[in-house]
Design a protein around this motif. Structure first.
Motif, short mmCIF file in Angstrom:
data_model
loop_
_atom_site.label_atom_id
_atom_site.label_comp_id
_atom_site.label_asym_id
_atom_site.label_seq_id
_atom_site.Cartn_x
_atom_site.Cartn_y
_atom_site.Cartn_z
N HIS A 57 1.05 4.25 -2.83
CA HIS A 57 0.89 5.68 -2.57
C HIS A 57 2.12 6.45 -3.04
CE1 HIS A 57 -2.92 5.82 -0.46
NE2 HIS A 57 -2.60 4.66 0.06
N ALA A 58 3.28 5.81 -2.91
CA ALA A 58 4.50 6.51 -3.35
C ALA A 58 4.64 6.43 -4.86
CB ALA A 58 5.71 5.89 -2.68
N HIS A 59 4.16 5.30 -5.40
CA HIS A 59 4.31 5.04 -6.84
C HIS A 59 3.48 6.03 -7.64
CE1 HIS A 59 5.54 2.50 -10.11
NE2 HIS A 59 4.31 2.26 -10.48
N GLY A 60 3.96 6.47 -8.70
CA GLY A 60 3.17 7.36 -9.55
C GLY A 60 3.12 8.77 -9.04
N HIS A 61 3.95 9.10 -8.03
CA HIS A 61 4.00 10.50 -7.60
C HIS A 61 4.85 11.28 -8.57
CE1 HIS A 61 3.06 10.32 -3.07
NE2 HIS A 61 2.16 9.70 -3.79
N ASP A 62 4.37 12.40 -8.97
CA ASP A 62 5.26 13.31 -9.67
C ASP A 62 6.23 13.88 -8.67
OD1 ASP A 62 2.49 14.39 -11.62
OD2 ASP A 62 3.96 12.91 -12.01
N GLU A 63 5.70 14.21 -7.56
CA GLU A 63 6.55 14.75 -6.50
C GLU A 63 5.83 14.57 -5.16
OE1 GLU A 63 6.54 19.04 -6.47
OE2 GLU A 63 4.75 19.01 -7.72
N ILE A 64 6.63 14.53 -4.16
CA ILE A 64 6.03 14.62 -2.81
C ILE A 64 6.18 16.05 -2.37
CG2 ILE A 64 6.20 13.84 -0.43
CD1 ILE A 64 7.42 11.27 -1.47
N GLY A 65 5.09 16.66 -2.11
CA GLY A 65 5.10 18.08 -1.80
C GLY A 65 5.93 18.40 -0.56
N ALA A 66 6.26 19.63 -0.49
CA ALA A 66 7.09 20.06 0.65
C ALA A 66 6.35 19.82 1.97
CB ALA A 66 7.46 21.52 0.51
N ASP A 67 5.06 19.83 1.90
CA ASP A 67 4.29 19.60 3.14
C ASP A 67 4.20 18.11 3.48
OD1 ASP A 67 2.80 18.81 1.04
OD2 ASP A 67 1.12 20.11 1.41
N ALA B 250 0.83 -1.21 0.00
CA ALA B 250 0.00 0.00 0.00
C ALA B 250 0.86 1.25 0.00
CB ALA B 250 -0.92 -0.01 1.22
N ALA B 251 1.93 1.21 0.80
CA ALA B 251 2.82 2.37 0.86
C ALA B 251 3.45 2.60 -0.51
CB ALA B 251 3.90 2.14 1.91
N ARG B 252 3.78 1.47 -1.16
CA ARG B 252 4.37 1.58 -2.51
C ARG B 252 3.39 2.23 -3.46
NH1 ARG B 252 6.88 -3.24 -2.14
NH2 ARG B 252 5.09 -4.32 -3.02
#
Lengths: 361, 271, 577
Positions: free
Chosen positions: C551-561, C547-549
């Protein structure tokens, strides 16, 4: 800390953190965050003042209690909105109660705000004893039994057990006088009879005045007792009253059912019934003059007095016993004889199935 | 003063004086004369006639034009012959009659009849058949009741009344939606009339058995009981152990749980 | 706890053991007496195991304390009352302060109660404190046992402590009944009359038990003195013994604790007995004492002078026992009038079933539940971490069903008050409850179980998807989705940290088992299916990582927040699951 294994004795069954049970690893105890009172001196002083104030009020309240105790008389009452109460009781309770409360609040506040609040860890041990202890127990017990020579001389053990069992007998037998034994004869003398007898006048409860039929109107209820109850006192009075209490009701004869066998038990619609409920014995005088139903306030058993007292609702089973009445020479209402069935609750030894067959008894 | 005396020969002076005198007499009489007793004397034919007229308007639709009764369908007006003036006084002045709608029990509601009208109705119904009369005030006046009588009244109350009305007259349940009403705050006459006439399901307690002295003792006991403050504090509904248990849970345990939450709560943190 | 010493420790040895810190004046004064006691009793040896014992801190752990402190208040106020109360049924004429009863015949017991209420200063206060404390005592015990039940604290090794608790609850109720019957007033006397009739109608032994209890017929002259003995001697002695055993076991087993970071089956995290716990617990005792006193000051309870002395021909509308007997009262009221007649005997089921059967059922079910659950789960491990009720849905549902049945019976006990207060027919209330006491608990069971499972789903969602952040995204296609934040490791651990018992299929490999054993095992497995088949199982480590993957997968970016932003493809993947 997260892979903490028990530091207790071996043979423990306390579960440990492992992969399967805890897919999320134990992150360990959260870091201690100091309280406001730990870092802020002003907050700590404020808390200290609070605690000291609470403690400080206690002596005042305690002395106040003593003052109220001696100074306030018992026959004054406060009238303060919805509170109308005995002044002395109120003030004694307020002073003592607040004294205790403030002492407690002060102590708790001290513990919460000022005492060191870093959480400590203690390690558990299995509730079971260690294998060593268990082995010691077993081996030594073996030795104990050997040394007692019990296994060799078995008859000692057997006779001992029998002796111990029978030594209880005197103790149990000693309780046999807890009360009289309710043998058939005793029951006939006690729960199966009342002090009603032929010719005893029916008198109003409390005033013990007799009455005549012309004094009674249709729809009237009289709570009554036998006239000879006045001769009794103390527990004898209470015990007999608990069986002999009756109610006298007058109903329009056209609106009630009187079985042939009970035609002469009543006088022109005036009937006399036991006041003692056949469920568990509460006195009943909740009578509805129009429906003729009598409701017991304890468990709501309802009897139809216009139909020989049979049960129409509720947990009672037996019909309400009826007392046959007549008139004496001066026109006052008297009993013809005692009740034909026992009054009050049913019991095992007596088959009561015929009691409520209307008019058969 | 000179204003009045200088006009004493005025032509209107005599007439005005006469009017003033009549006014003063009337005022004096109103203030000092005793109120005319409003009683239902059976012999007062004008009162009876007035009662009959009121009866025709307010009562006949259920009880019949001559009080003969009418039991059919939803109309449950029993015959009124023999109920007596006392019953009418009780039922009408408590507002129970006329009933707003048929039901198990006539409820108390505001009474729309004046004292004279009630007396008239009572006088009329009394002519329908002999029944209990309205008692004299002396019979229910408990002003100088003795302590002995008060205690006896308590015994009589607990023997005859508390089974329906509860140990302090807070009322009780009867089968099928009926109830014995609470007795607190009711005036003496009303209590007396209820005992005497046995309204609806309440049994009758005739004067020959429960004598007027007995009734007065009961009323006196209730008066003193209701006036006396609850010694122990807030009466909490006066419903006995049921309400006590409720408050033990809510105020006792509930309050202590609030303290427990406070004790174990983490206070203000530095961060 | 003293260590057997070969020699008497000499002065120099003692000196060497004293701490280097400069002692304050209090300690200097206490040193002498303490040494005196230690030389004889070895009390310093108690220090190591007990002085700094750790107790976890949670408000729900204080319910048992409320019960304990109420009991202490009962003892103290009770001793006061015994100084003036006369446990005698001898008849006297009252000539005391309360004018409405002057000249009336009454028992010495009732008259002395009036004396306490009106003539002894503080007497009314103590009477009311005592009675309020009794009501709160039983309420606290019940609340405490509910807390134990719903958190599963009765599991091994605490089953025996649970049984001790059930015994104390029973004794508390008995003592309450005997206590309020002592003044011999109209209300409690009516209750005694009820008990007399109840005892009499017990099949086979009824009249014997009745005559032995009352020394003859009701009321006789011995019942009040006998109840007095039970109330001030027998039951308090038993209670004190049981309380000592109960507390000793709590200390020995150490208190349970709720799950959380750093809290495992192998440790206990909290505050040491001295000073924090002593301050809080000692303070709480004083608070309980104070609240009960304030209740005694401001709230009237059991005004026996208004009831009048007991008279077997008098009764009041609205006769109820104290609240803790309410469920029996309800059973007795709604019971249909069944009676058997066999030969020349009568079997009064209308009284025996609710009177004895209900009490037996209530305490019996309470007592055996831990053993039933242990048999079903087959769990032989020790448990020191508490369950959250949602993670044991069937157990929680049983508990709520029991509470529902109990509450309906209590309503039955006050059915006449329900009728007058809510303007409904008394008979209708009774008939309704006759059905409701059976149907209600079943409905409650089903609803509660569903609610628990729903809560478990919410937990599961939190673990897999994270917390809802409240920020709604709208994708270009028009689809709405809510952003989620991963939850912290502490919370994740807390959500994970509970037991799982599998629902077992019928056993297939049966060699080596007797027919009886097979039947027993099949029954047990069926029970596990009933208990656990609906329960959500927690996600495995693999599932969480997956599940964590996602959510991380397919991120363009993880926002600064730190928030992650879901994209359309990911949403469809979630829905397809």
């Amino acid at each position: 800390m997260s892979d903490d294994t028990s530091q207790g004795r071996p043979g423990t069954e306390v579960a440990t953190v492992d992969e399967e049970r805890y897919p999320v690893p134990d992150p360990g105890l959260e870091p201690h965050i100091p309280r406001l009172t730990d870092v802020d001196e002003r907050a700590a002083n404020r808390a200290t003042r609070q605690v000291a104030t609470f403690f400080g009020l206690v002596p005042l309240l305690s002395i106040g209690f003593v003052v109220v105790y001696f100074a306030v008389p018992g026959n004054v009452w406060v009238d303060f909105g919805p509170l109308r109460a005995n002044t002395r009781n109120l003030l004694l309770g307020l002073t003592f109660g607040l004294a205790l409360l403030f002492l407690g609040i002060g102590a708790v506040q001290w513990g919460r705000k000022l005492m060191d609040d870093e959480e400590k860890i203690d390690y558990r041990h299995s509730a079971a004893s260690s294998d060593d202890d268990k082995n010691y127990m077993l081996t030594e017990l073996d030795k104990v039994v050997d040394e007692s020579k019990l296994t060799r001389r078995k008859i000692i053990g057997r006779t001992l057990l029998a002796a111990l069992a029978t030594i209880l007998l005197p103790m149990i037998a000693g309780l046999a006088d807890l009360g009289p034994w309710p043998t058939k004869k005793k029951r006939a003398e006690t729960i199966e009879r009342t002090i009603w007898a032929p010719g005893i006048r029916v008198v109003q409860d409390v005033t013990f005045e007799p009455f005549k039929p012309e004094d009674i109107e249709v729809g009237q209820l009289i709570n009554a007792e036998p006239a000879n109850l006045q001769d009794l006192h103390g527990s004898e009075y209470q015990t007999e009253k608990a069986k002999a209490a009756v109610i006298v009701v007058r109903m329009d004869p056209n609106t009630i059912t009187i079985p042939p066998s009970r035609q002469d038990w009543q006088i022109g619609g005036i009937l006399c019934y036991s006041k003692i409920c056949t469920h568990v014995g509460c006195p009943i005088s909740l009578w509805e003059q129009q429906t003729h139903h009598l409701l017991c306030p304890c468990h709501q058993s309802t009897f139809d007095l216009g139909n020989s007292g049979v049960v129409v609702f509720g947990p009672a089973k037996r019909a309400l016993p009826q007392l046959p009445i007549a008139l004496d020479a001066e026109g006052y209402i008297i009993a013809q004889r005692d009740f034909t069935v026992p009054v009050g609750p049913s019991y095992f030894e007596r088959d009561s199935r015929n009691d409520y067959e209307v008019g058969d008894n | 003063m000179r204003l009045l005396s200088s006009r004493r020969r005025h032509p209107a002076a005599k007439a005005l004086l006469l009017v003033f005198g009549l006014f003063m007499m009337g005022a004096l009489y109103t203030v000092t004369a005793p109120p005319a007793p409003v009683s239902a004397e059976t012999g007062n034919s004008q009162q009876v006639a007035e009662g009959k007229a009121l009866f025709a308007v307010g009562c006949a639709s259920c009880h019949g034009l001559n009080g003969e009764g009418q039991i059919s369908g939803t109309i449950q007006g029993p015959p009124l012959a023999g109920v007596g003036a006392a019953a009418v006084d009780f039922q009408v002045s408590t507002g129970r009659m006329p009933m707003a709608r048929p039901g198990e029990q006539a409820a108390v509601k505001p009474n729309r009849y004046s004292e004279e009208e009630v007396a008239a109705l009572a006088a009329y119904v009394a002519t329908l058949g002999p029944g209990p009369a309205i008692p004299e005030p002396a019979e229910y006046d408990t002003a100088n009741i003795s302590a002995e009588d008060l205690a006896r009244g308590g015994e009589l109350f607990r023997t005859n009344c508390s089974a329906c009305h509860n140990f302090e007259g807070a009322g009780g349940a009867l089968p099928n939606g009926k109830y014995a009403p609470p007795l607190k705050g009711l005036d003496n006459k009303r209590l007396y009339l209820a005992m005497l006439t046995g309204p609806q399901q309440m049994p009758v307690f005739s004067d020959e058995v429960l004598t007027p002295e007995d009734k007065r003792a009961i009323i006196g006991y209730l008066n003193v009981l209701h006036e006396r403050p609850a010694d122990g504090g807030l009466a909490l509904g006066g419903l006995g152990p049921v309400s006590e248990g409720l408050w033990a849970w809510i105020i006792g345990l509930g309050g202590l749980i609030c303290f427990a939450i406070w004790i174990a709560a983490k206070g203000a943190k530095a961060k | 706890m003293a260590q057997p010493a070969a020699t008497v420790p000499d002065e120099s040895a003692v000196q060497a053991q004293t701490p280097k810190k400069e002692l304050g004046p209090v300690f200097k004064v206490a040193a002498g007496p303490t040494k005196y006691l230690d030389d004889r009793l070895g009390i310093a040896g108690l220090g190591r195991p007990f002085l700094r014992k750790v107790f976890p801190d949670h408000w729900s752990f204080l319910l048992g304390e409320i019960a304990l402190y109420s009991f202490i208040v009962l003892i103290l106020s009770g001793i006061f009352l015994t100084i003036w109360f006369k446990p005698s049924m001898a008849e006297i004429e009252y000539e005391g302060t309360y004018e409405l009863l002057r000249g009336i015949q009454m028992s010495e017991a009732y008259a002395s109660t009036l004396g306490l209420s009106f003539d002894i200063r503080g007497g009314l206060l103590l009477r009311q404190m005592h009675h309020w404390a009794a009501a709160v005592f039983v309420a606290a015990m019940l609340a405490h046992s509910l807390r134990i039940f719903f958190t599963g604290a009765f599991r091994k090794p605490r089953e025996i402590n649970w049984l001790i608790g059930v015994a104390m609850l029973t004794l508390g109720i008995i003592n309450g009944f005997t206590g309020y019957s002592l003044p011999d007033d109209l209300l409690s006397g009516t209750g005694l009359r009820f008990v007399d009739g109840l005892i009499r109608s017990i099949p086979v032994i009824g009249t014997w038990a009745e005559f032995f209890t009352f020394a003859g017929e009701f009321p006789g002259e011995l019942i009040i003195p006998r109840l007095y003995m039970v109330h001030i001697l027998l039951v308090p002695a038993l209670l004190l013994g049981l309380i000592a055993a109960h507390l000793a076991l709590v200390v020995y087993h150490k208190h349970t604790q709720y799950g959380g970071p750093g809290r495992t089956e192998g440790n206990v995290v909290g505050f040491p007995v001295f000073p924090v716990y002593a301050a809080k617990a000692g303070g709480f005792f004083l608070i309980v004492f104070g609240v009960l006193t304030l209740m005694g000051a401001t709230m009237q309870i059991n005004p026996v002078w208004v009831f009048g002395p007991y008279n077997p021909a008098e009764v009041t509308a609205g006769s109820q026992p104290d609240w803790y007997m309410g469920f029996v009262e309800g059973g007795i009221r709604i019971m249909p009038n069944w009676e058997w007649h066999i030969g020349s005997t009568t079997w009064s089921w209308n009284v025996a079933i609710p009177g004895l059967g209900l009490m037996g059922l209530f305490f019996g079910l309470m007592a055996i539940y831990p053993f039933v659950e242990a048999w079903v789960t087959g769990d032989k491990r020790e448990h020191h971490v508490l369950d959250r009720p949602r993670n044991a849905p069937t157990r929680t549902a049983f508990g709520v069903a029991a509470i529902t049945g109990y509450s309906l019976l209590m309503i039955g006990g006050g059915n006449d008050l329900v009728a007058t207060q809510f303007d409904v027919s008394l008979n209708a209330v009774t008939n309704f409850l006759r059905v409701a006491v059976f149907v209600g608990p079943v409905i409650a069971f089903l609803v509660t179980k569903r609610i628990c499972i729903g809560l478990q789903r919410a937990d599961h969602d939190r673990l897999i998807h994270g917390a809802e952040s409240g920020v709604i995204d709208r994708a270009p296609s028009g689809k709405y989705s809510e952003r989620h934040r991963p939850i912290g490791p502490g919370e994740a651990f807390r959500l994970i940290e509970h037991d799982e018992t599998p629902a077992l299929l019928p056993v297939t490999d049966v060699d080596g088992m007797s027919v009886r054993e097979i039947r027993g095992e099949q029954l047990r497995r069926r029970a596990t299916r009933f208990f656990f088949i609906d329960t959500l199982r927690r996600p495995t480590r693999a599932e969480l990582e997956e599940a964590a993957r996602h959510h991380a997968h397919g991120h363009d970016e993880i926002g600064a927040d730190g928030e992650h932003h879901a994209i359309e493809a990911e949403e469809e993947h979630h829905l397809a699951k």
